[in-house]
Scaffold this active site. Structure first.
Site, PDB file in Angstrom:
ATOM      1  N   SER A 140       0.848  -1.193   0.000  1.00 54.37           N
ATOM      2  CA  SER A 140       0.000   0.000   0.000  1.00 54.37           C
ATOM      3  C   SER A 140       0.882   1.241   0.000  1.00 54.37           C
ATOM      4  O   SER A 140       2.028   1.208   0.480  1.00 54.37           O
ATOM      5  CB  SER A 140      -0.890   0.009   1.244  1.00 54.37           C
ATOM      6  OG  SER A 140      -1.511   1.271   1.429  1.00 54.37           O
ATOM      7  N   TYR A 154      -2.585  -0.857   9.870  1.00 57.91           N
ATOM      8  CA  TYR A 154      -2.668  -1.321   8.483  1.00 57.91           C
ATOM      9  C   TYR A 154      -1.405  -0.937   7.723  1.00 57.91           C
ATOM     10  O   TYR A 154      -0.810  -1.760   7.016  1.00 57.91           O
ATOM     11  CB  TYR A 154      -3.903  -0.712   7.819  1.00 57.91           C
ATOM     12  CG  TYR A 154      -4.071  -1.055   6.362  1.00 57.91           C
ATOM     13  CD1 TYR A 154      -4.627  -2.271   5.970  1.00 57.91           C
ATOM     14  CD2 TYR A 154      -3.696  -0.154   5.359  1.00 57.91           C
ATOM     15  CE1 TYR A 154      -4.799  -2.581   4.625  1.00 57.91           C
ATOM     16  CE2 TYR A 154      -3.863  -0.454   4.021  1.00 57.91           C
ATOM     17  CZ  TYR A 154      -4.415  -1.670   3.664  1.00 57.91           C
ATOM     18  OH  TYR A 154      -4.571  -1.970   2.334  1.00 57.91           O
TER      19      TYR A 154
END
Length: 248
Positions: A140, A154
């Site tokens: 990400s 995350y």
């Protein structure tokens, strides 16, 4: 142009929705034979019906090492081999840092960090037996930036995926298996629409030089490239796809 994906056996995790669904659809359109896996078996069944053909549906809990190994085993039993793994499955819990619990950290790390390790390990061993493979993991943009909108844990888990990609690339380099990652910026998925307000989305777009968020198919195209003959000498790489946001 033939990019070498016709009849390739491809296992896609997180296929029930979002990026994983787009990945499955793009590989199907390229003529690949598909195993689609997700914990959301209803969404998986709907996609499997739509793709038709010999698509294999596999219930998968990425947070369970045994489930990861079983997904690879079922794919090989059905198709005789595994050529490509795209691990698009993940979990995110958006919350302020002060609200993060040990249980939240454990769940996110089990799915987003341990899950890619165990499914890639199983896939790599299967690919070794046939002498060919492409493993594609999802990181990400948050791995580079630390994340936004309550996504500290995350982002931490996705940073680990970049390191994992390099480790696995070294592990499998001698077996004609490449290992790469895709690191998206903001993507128009149900998860984003559920978790992020329209006001926050507008603020995000102000930070993106291309002035829009990505569509899932654009990330699927990145996977197609990394799995194809065009990327035969690319390994250990993280492909950033963020509309130029990291330039800011």
């Amino acid at each position: 142009m033939d990019i070498g994906l016709s009849s390739k056996v491809v296992l896609v995790t997180g296929a029930a929705s979002g990026i994983g669904r787009a990945v499955a659809e793009r590989f199907a359109a390229a003529g690949s034979r598909l195993a689609i896996a997700d914990i959301n078996e209803d969404g998986l069944a709907e996609l499997g019906t739509r793709l038709g053909g010999e698509t294999l549906q596999v219930g998968l809990d990425l947070g369970d090492a045994g489930s990861c190994a079983a997904a690879v085993t079922r794919t090989v039993e059905r198709f005789g081999r595994l050529d490509v793994l795209v691990n698009a499955g993940a979990v995110i819990i958006r919350q302020p840092l002060a609200a993060v619990t040990p249980e939240d950290v454990e769940r996110i790390m089990r799915v987003n960090m341990a899950g890619p390790l165990f499914i890639a390990r199983a896939a790599g061993e299967a690919m070794r037996r046939s002498g060919f493979g492409r493993i594609i993991l999802f990181s990400s943009q948050g791995a580079h930036t630390g994340g936004y909108v309550g996504s500290t844990v995350y982002a931490m888990s996705k940073a680990a995926v970049i390191s994992l990609t390099k480790s696995l690339a070294r592990e499998f380099a001698g077996d004609n298996i490449t290992v790469n990652a895709v690191a998206p910026g903001l993507v128009d998925t149900p998860m984003i629409r559920r978790d992020v307000s329209e006001e926050a989305l507008a603020r995000f777009m102000d930070m993106i030089p291309m002035a829009r968020i990505a569509q899932p198919v654009e990330l699927a195209n990145c996977c197609l490239f990394l799995a194809s003959d065009l990327a035969s000498y690319v390994t250990g790489h993280t492909l950033d796809a963020n509309g130029g946001q990291l330039m800011r």
